[in-house]
Design an enzyme around this catalytic site. Structure first.
Site, short mmCIF file in Angstrom:
data_model
loop_
_atom_site.label_atom_id
_atom_site.label_comp_id
_atom_site.label_asym_id
_atom_site.label_seq_id
_atom_site.Cartn_x
_atom_site.Cartn_y
_atom_site.Cartn_z
N GLU A 144 0.85 -1.19 0.00
CA GLU A 144 0.00 0.00 0.00
C GLU A 144 0.89 1.24 0.00
OE1 GLU A 144 -4.11 1.44 2.19
OE2 GLU A 144 -3.11 -0.41 2.80
N GLU A 179 -1.95 0.65 13.64
CA GLU A 179 -3.14 1.01 12.86
C GLU A 179 -4.41 0.76 13.65
OE1 GLU A 179 -4.98 0.06 8.41
OE2 GLU A 179 -3.56 -1.35 9.31
#
Length: 885
Positions: free
Chosen positions: A494, A766
């Protein structure tokens, strides 16, 4: 000599010495340092026709303000020091010392200029002229004479090409400047040495619109006679895998190099050595290179001396191909380059229960490993990267998804080699080593942190070790994810510039590091990739394609970060540059709103909010996404009003003030009962409604009480996600519930900021429960252990614990508020912030019912000190205060 005359001369000599000493003392009372142009020190590629100058004032006298300044700009250091042959000499009464706009004769393309400044203060002191700084203007589009070169035929090989050009210099060189850019990534050498210590040039931008070039002073690298330019290219973001769905060649399928070296001789003549058809290329030892997957390097394929003089084998190399320029604009680099920073020795080498050889570096970081190895030719060593180990102690890479994150080195015959990759980076704490010949020792590996070269500006510490570790984790989350663009994560497939993460963290980022240039550069891409209807994509640079809709709290990056950077650095031009984008974004929301309600389209909502596995009792903190959207609609409109006021756009102020009233009225009608209860009773709903002033004044305090009740109901745990978390403690403190904010901050069980710290985190996760209490992992398809969004609490820690606050109507810390609010059983705290004016310090201790506070205020600023029992206005200097609490 008569005795009386001798005595008189001796007295005169002593008097002269004392006089000189006194003059020195006077001069030292006031001085100027830290000269910058457009936020940068001695930049070599200034593109704006009116660059801006900044400096800091050092004074030994309290309450010092600048009363006037003089600037002079010339084309040589000697002319500036002498005050002769100047292109501009400015003298102005006033206290402005930040971002003074150039107002002299037209500055010339590629020309180097020197400048210096001296100031007077309000005490009648005059500084000496500063040491000269320099800046060089960028290259005008019409001054490019080099041609784009590439490999012959189709650029289909995974290997990195090596480009080479030998040339001869027969005269004495006065100066030599290299202008370089690439489609892909480049590493340039002159006479066998790298031209720079920077990496991943030309950086990542919206390449289809603009491509950065870099400028290097290579005068010292050249020599009389033969010289060689050698450049290798990698795929990078341009051609390599980027985004989702195994996407390659997003910006183009052909790597290219553009290089122009301009030499000026001492006799005044000039010469250019450019990329053109005379260059040759071959393929080198980098067999494959990809940001997600890593690099394969075969040392047997090294070509000794290829980038230096005396190399004859290039007779067998291939003539380069040339390529059309393309539609992209070449622009000067405006942000900080990526460089190597901290190095970490391996803590230990161990065998996992699965029998793997793993190295622990003790810190989750972003960069690569330098590996020493010696063995038989053809020996293949593979380094795999991971952030965590399983609860059994085995190597874990499932959360990297499809990213291989491997560097592979193939040895040449029996000579010790030191390997490191060229065109890739990984996020890791642990490295699995396969194929190493002999015994692997800790001294064979060194981890290198790589990130944008931003000056560290903030320091923060307290008496609580876990809070100090939290601050450490916040800083390392920023370092790892500020590799040229603000990415969400640095390890999996990502690594994109997610807008929601960036806007949530921007204020904290500006405390920790100087991010003025970093965000100025990135905001250009926000503006560039904004769609014609005003919609802002989810990621910048946008590699995900056009959006059908925009998400609240993500697309609002277009208003939030420009305003945050203006307040942090006093940069009015960033508002001028981004104003149209800000306006178009608010215009987009208005175009899709119905009756002033933004209640349509896709939204991420309060991303990754508290969501327990078993929700039978309705404990998930789900916040209505359209309620969130309406609050951000109001917030962006308010920031647009703020910007319009700064820029003197009074018609827009009136227009958007009226719109804001309608937006808030629609919110109250749609989402609030008459008593102030919101349709979503979550922490995030109340936080956003209160922070963005969505509620009638008389209902705000009762709503804050509802927020407190919710926090208490969850056992002093937060339940917020990416959008609610940055403002949670700010709202509690603002409405008189600072104790509750501290209860949340000091909470050690899930979900909380300190839970990952207790679990051994060295960066921000996260998810609140990236590793669960039983040691198992959250869902592996989205579970990064280096994600800075929740680190936004750092903003509150600096502002409330240490008490260092900016003031919006005196931006850049021209006016400072120091208002520490102790709590959480913390007995002392200290912080420093290097502002554009100088260092602000705040340090306090609690002793026997007394708050003892030491502060430092930089010259040319003022501060308000807010204590429990008094408020004081002070000027620059260092002070000590005591107050009963």
């Amino acid at each position: 000599m008569r005795p009386c005359i001798k005595t008189l001369l001796q007295k005169c000599a002593v008097f002269g010495l004392l006089f000189a000493v006194n003059l020195t003392a006077l001069a030292q009372k006031l001085s100027v340092n830290d000269l910058k142009v457009e936020h940068l020190k001695n930049p070599l590629a200034i593109e704006t026709p009116k660059p801006r100058f900044s400096w800091k004032i050092i004074s030994t006298v309290k309450n010092t303000l600048q009363s006037s300044y003089e600037i002079r700009v010339g084309t040589s250091k000697a002319s500036v020091n002498a005050g002769k042959d100047l292109v501009w000499k400015g003298s102005t009464t006033g206290d402005q010392s930040v971002l003074i706009e150039y107002a002299g004769s037209e500055l010339q393309s590629k020309k180097r200029y020197y400048w210096q400044v001296r100031v007077k203060d309000n005490h009648g002191n005059t500084s000496a002229w500063s040491e000269p700084g320099l800046f060089q203007m960028g290259i005008a589009p019409t001054d490019w004479t080099a041609k784009w070169i590439t490999v012959a035929g189709k650029d289909s090989s995974a290997r990195s090409p090596l480009f080479r050009k030998e040339f001869s210099l027969q005269k004495k060189v006065k100066s030599a400047i290299a202008y370089i850019t690439a489609k892909g990534l480049y590493e340039a050498n002159i006479n066998g040495q790298r031209v720079s210590d920077t990496y991943f040039a030309p950086g990542w931008t919206s390449y289809k619109d603009h491509l950065q070039y870099q400028v290097y002073d290579i005068t010292a690298a050249l020599k009389s006679g033969a010289n060689v330019l050698g450049v290798s290219l990698g795929n990078g973001w341009y051609k390599g895998r980027i985004g989702f769905g195994n996407q390659h060649n997003f910006y183009g399928d052909t790597r290219g190099l553009l290089m122009q070296v301009e030499v000026e001789y001492t006799d005044g003549t000039k010469e250019s050595i450019n990329t053109d058809e005379s260059w040759k290329y071959t393929y080198g030892p980098i067999m494959a290179s990809d940001i997600y997957d890593g690099e394969i390097y075969d040392a047997r394929m090294e070509i000794a001396g290829w980038n230096n003089t005396g190399f004859k084998e290039d007779a067998a190399w291939t003539a380069v191909g040339t390529m059309e320029k393309g539609t992209e604009k070449l622009v000067a680099m405006s942000g900080p380059p990526v460089r190597k920073h901290e190095q970490f020795k391996a803590l230990k080498v161990f065998k996992t229960p699965a029998g793997e050889t793993v190295v622990d570096f003790g810190q989750n970081l972003v960069g690569w490993v330098m590996l020493k190895a010696k063995g038989t030719a053809g020996t293949k060593i593979t380094l795999s990267h991971a952030e965590v180990l399983t609860k059994e102690g085995n190597f874990y890479t499932v959360n990297l998804r499809s990213a291989k994150a491997q560097d592979t080195y193939i040895l040449k015959e029996n000579t010790e080699q030191v390997f490191e990759p060229h065109f890739t980076f990984q996020g890791f704490r642990y490295v699995k080593v396969e194929g190493y010949p002999g015994e692997l020792k800790t001294e064979d590996l060194t981890a290198v942190a790589v990130y944008s070269d931003m000056e560290t500006t903030g320091k923060f510490s307290t008496s609580n070790a876990m809070l100090n570790q939290l601050q450490h984790n916040i800083q390392w989350g920023q370092k790892g994810n500020f590799v040229d663009v603000p990415t969400d994560c640095p390890q999996r497939d990502e690594r994109l510039g997610w807008t929601g993460d960036a806007q949530a963290f921007a204020n904290t980022a500006a405390y920790n590091m100087d991010v003025a240039g970093f965000f100025t550069k990135w905001l250009k891409d926000v503006k560039t990739d904004q769609q014609p209807n005003g919609l802002i994509p989810h990621v910048i640079p946008n590699v995900l394609g056009p959006n059908d809709g925009a998400s609240a709290g993500w697309a609002d990056v277009s208003t939030i970060i420009p305003w945050d950077m203006y307040v942090a650095y006093g940069d009015r031009r960033i508002l001028e540059t981004q104003y149209e984008s800000m306006q178009k974004w608010v215009g987009y929301i208005s175009s899709v709103a119905k009756n002033n309600l933004w209640n349509s389209g896709f939204h991420f909502g309060d991303w990754l909010f508290y969501r327990p596995n078993d929700d039978n009792d309705g404990r998930a903190a789900v916040t209505d996404k359209y309620l969130i959207a309406q609050t951000f609609y109001a917030h962006s409109t308010q920031l647009l009003i703020n910007a319009a006021k700064v820029l003197g756009k009074q018609d827009d102020v009136a227009k958007y003030t009226a719109l804001l009233a309608e937006i808030k009225a629609a919110f109250v009608k749609e989402y609030m009962t008459p008593t102030g209860r919101l349709v979503s009773g979550t922490q995030t709903a109340y936080v956003l409604a209160l922070h963005f002033d969505m509620l009638p004044e008389e209902l705000r305090a009762p709503c804050a009480e509802r927020l407190v009740a919710n926090v208490r109901d969850y056992g002093n745990h937060l339940t917020t996600g990416f959008l609610g978390t940055p403002y949670l403690c700010h709202v509690l403190t603002r409405f008189g519930h600072n104790n509750v904010a501290y209860d949340l901050l000091m909470q050690e069980s899930y979900p909380s900021w300190l839970y990952p710290v207790k679990m051994g985190a060295t960066t921000i996760w996260e998810r609140w429960d990236g590793i669960k209490p039983d040691g198992s992992f959250q869902t592996p398809d989205m579970n990064s252990y280096n994600h800075y969004a929740y680190g936004a609490i750092g903003d509150w820690m600096y502002r409330t614990i240490a008490g260092i606050n900016s003031v919006a109507d005196q931006p850049g810390y021209k006016s400072i508020v120091i208002a520490p609010k102790p709590g959480g059983k913390i007995t002392n705290a200290s912080a420093e912030l290097e502002t554009v004016y100088g260092t602000v310090k705040s340090a306090w201790t609690l002793e026997n019912g007394l708050l003892k506070l030491d502060v430092t205020v930089p010259a040319n600023t003022k501060a308000k000190i807010v204590l429990p029992d008094t408020t004081k206005e002070i000027g620059s200097g260092s002070y000590h205060f005591e107050s009963k609490i």
